[in-house]
Design a protein around this motif. Structure first.
Motif, short mmCIF file in Angstrom:
data_model
loop_
_atom_site.label_atom_id
_atom_site.label_comp_id
_atom_site.label_asym_id
_atom_site.label_seq_id
_atom_site.Cartn_x
_atom_site.Cartn_y
_atom_site.Cartn_z
N GLN A 1 -40.19 -12.26 -14.88
CA GLN A 1 -39.19 -12.91 -15.59
C GLN A 1 -37.96 -12.62 -15.44
OE1 GLN A 1 -40.14 -12.65 -19.91
NE2 GLN A 1 -38.77 -14.38 -20.46
N PRO A 2 -36.74 -13.51 -15.25
CA PRO A 2 -35.52 -13.15 -15.06
C PRO A 2 -34.97 -12.36 -16.00
CG PRO A 2 -35.91 -15.46 -14.55
CD PRO A 2 -37.25 -14.94 -15.23
N GLN A 3 -34.01 -11.45 -15.57
CA GLN A 3 -33.11 -10.63 -16.40
C GLN A 3 -31.85 -11.01 -16.32
OE1 GLN A 3 -34.81 -8.09 -18.51
NE2 GLN A 3 -36.70 -8.95 -17.69
N LEU A 4 -31.32 -11.15 -17.56
CA LEU A 4 -29.96 -11.58 -17.49
C LEU A 4 -29.07 -10.21 -18.36
CD1 LEU A 4 -31.11 -14.25 -17.44
CD2 LEU A 4 -29.37 -15.35 -18.69
N VAL A 5 -27.87 -9.88 -17.56
CA VAL A 5 -27.14 -8.78 -18.23
C VAL A 5 -25.79 -8.85 -18.23
CG1 VAL A 5 -26.57 -6.32 -18.18
CG2 VAL A 5 -28.82 -7.16 -17.35
N GLU A 6 -25.17 -9.23 -19.25
CA GLU A 6 -23.80 -9.51 -19.68
C GLU A 6 -22.97 -8.04 -19.49
OE1 GLU A 6 -26.00 -12.32 -22.52
OE2 GLU A 6 -26.29 -10.27 -21.82
N SER A 7 -21.57 -8.37 -19.23
CA SER A 7 -20.78 -7.25 -19.13
C SER A 7 -19.40 -7.76 -19.10
CB SER A 7 -20.97 -6.34 -17.97
OG SER A 7 -20.79 -6.86 -16.80
N GLY A 8 -18.31 -6.79 -19.42
CA GLY A 8 -16.93 -7.42 -19.48
C GLY A 8 -16.34 -7.38 -20.78
N GLY A 9 -17.03 -7.25 -21.62
CA GLY A 9 -16.26 -7.49 -23.33
C GLY A 9 -15.66 -6.48 -23.56
N GLU A 23 -25.01 -11.00 -14.81
CA GLU A 23 -25.92 -10.44 -13.69
C GLU A 23 -27.07 -10.89 -13.82
OE1 GLU A 23 -24.77 -7.02 -11.33
OE2 GLU A 23 -23.43 -6.65 -13.21
N THR A 24 -27.99 -11.71 -12.89
CA THR A 24 -29.23 -12.07 -12.80
C THR A 24 -30.02 -11.39 -11.97
OG1 THR A 24 -29.19 -14.02 -11.20
CG2 THR A 24 -28.50 -14.38 -13.56
N SER A 25 -31.36 -11.26 -12.07
CA SER A 25 -32.29 -10.55 -11.45
C SER A 25 -32.56 -11.21 -10.09
CB SER A 25 -33.61 -10.06 -11.96
OG SER A 25 -34.09 -11.13 -12.64
N ASN A 76 -25.47 -13.22 -7.33
CA ASN A 76 -26.29 -13.67 -8.52
C ASN A 76 -25.51 -13.46 -9.96
OD1 ASN A 76 -28.36 -14.02 -6.70
ND2 ASN A 76 -28.94 -11.97 -6.72
N THR A 77 -24.42 -14.00 -9.85
CA THR A 77 -23.53 -13.82 -11.14
C THR A 77 -22.53 -14.95 -11.61
OG1 THR A 77 -23.56 -11.27 -10.45
CG2 THR A 77 -21.80 -12.17 -12.21
N VAL A 78 -22.67 -15.08 -12.81
CA VAL A 78 -21.80 -16.13 -13.40
C VAL A 78 -20.59 -15.67 -14.24
CG1 VAL A 78 -23.56 -17.97 -13.27
CG2 VAL A 78 -23.21 -16.81 -15.17
N TYR A 79 -19.65 -16.22 -14.13
CA TYR A 79 -18.33 -15.37 -14.97
C TYR A 79 -17.94 -16.50 -15.90
CZ TYR A 79 -18.75 -12.68 -10.69
OH TYR A 79 -18.92 -11.89 -9.55
N LEU A 80 -17.11 -15.92 -16.96
CA LEU A 80 -16.32 -16.53 -17.86
C LEU A 80 -15.05 -15.90 -17.88
CD1 LEU A 80 -16.46 -18.96 -19.89
CD2 LEU A 80 -17.01 -17.26 -21.77
N GLN A 81 -14.08 -16.34 -17.46
CA GLN A 81 -12.71 -15.93 -17.18
C GLN A 81 -12.22 -16.65 -18.61
OE1 GLN A 81 -10.91 -13.86 -15.16
NE2 GLN A 81 -9.42 -14.09 -16.77
N MET A 82 -11.55 -15.72 -19.47
CA MET A 82 -10.92 -15.90 -20.66
C MET A 82 -9.60 -15.66 -20.83
SD MET A 82 -14.14 -15.46 -23.39
CE MET A 82 -14.02 -13.78 -23.55
N ASN A 83 -8.65 -16.55 -20.98
CA ASN A 83 -7.14 -16.27 -21.10
C ASN A 83 -6.73 -16.76 -22.42
OD1 ASN A 83 -7.20 -15.36 -18.17
ND2 ASN A 83 -7.01 -17.73 -17.65
N GLY A 84 -5.47 -16.53 -22.72
CA GLY A 84 -4.97 -16.82 -23.99
C GLY A 84 -5.83 -16.77 -24.97
N LEU A 85 -6.60 -15.31 -25.22
CA LEU A 85 -7.56 -15.30 -26.30
C LEU A 85 -6.97 -15.25 -27.42
CD1 LEU A 85 -9.74 -12.51 -24.33
CD2 LEU A 85 -10.61 -14.77 -25.27
N LYS A 86 -7.61 -15.69 -28.65
CA LYS A 86 -7.29 -15.86 -29.99
C LYS A 86 -8.56 -14.83 -30.95
CE LYS A 86 -5.71 -20.71 -29.25
NZ LYS A 86 -6.01 -21.90 -29.40
N PRO A 87 -7.77 -14.67 -32.16
CA PRO A 87 -8.73 -13.92 -32.75
C PRO A 87 -9.95 -14.66 -33.16
CG PRO A 87 -6.59 -13.40 -33.69
CD PRO A 87 -6.50 -14.54 -32.84
N GLU A 88 -9.93 -15.86 -33.28
CA GLU A 88 -11.10 -16.52 -33.40
C GLU A 88 -12.37 -16.76 -32.44
OE1 GLU A 88 -7.76 -19.73 -33.35
OE2 GLU A 88 -7.85 -17.72 -33.91
#
Length: 115
Positions: A1-9, A23-25, A76-88
């Protein structure tokens, strides 16, 4: 079964940036779509952004212009680049991947945006 591991928070001030990784397996190209969701305390898990096998992207309205979803097939990785972050934007961010028959989730990574 594929494994998904988030990081970067992490903890950032309003207006700052973060890049989340999922990152995926195995090859991400085996999935029809990969997506990011988030869940803030006391709220439901909601869709944030997605990228299809063909590379098409989509975003929820509240992050359009501030977030970019991308991928590195070799890693084997997807990213989410987040700029202009808000408290919400504060939430646990989850990676999601699906095929025609199955749906997979990571454990999440915490994003906290302070004033």
């Amino acid at each position: 079964q594929p494994q998904l591991v988030e990081s970067g928070g992490g903890l950032v001030q309003a207006g700052g940036s973060l890049r989340l990784s999922c990152e995926t397996s195995g090859s991400i190209l085996r999935f029809n779509r990969m997506a990011w969701y988030r869940q803030a305390p006391g709220n439901a898990r909601v869709y944030v952004a997605s990228i299809t096998r063909g590379g098409g992207t989509n975003y929820r309205d509240s992050v359009k212009g501030r977030c970019t979803i991308s991928r590195d097939n070799a890693k084997n990785t997807v990213y989410l680049q987040m700029n202009g972050l808000k408290p919400e934007d504060t939430a646990v961010y989850y990676c999601n991947a699906n095929t025609d028959s199955q749906d997979y989730w990571g454990q999440g990574t915490q994003v906290t945006v302070s004033l």
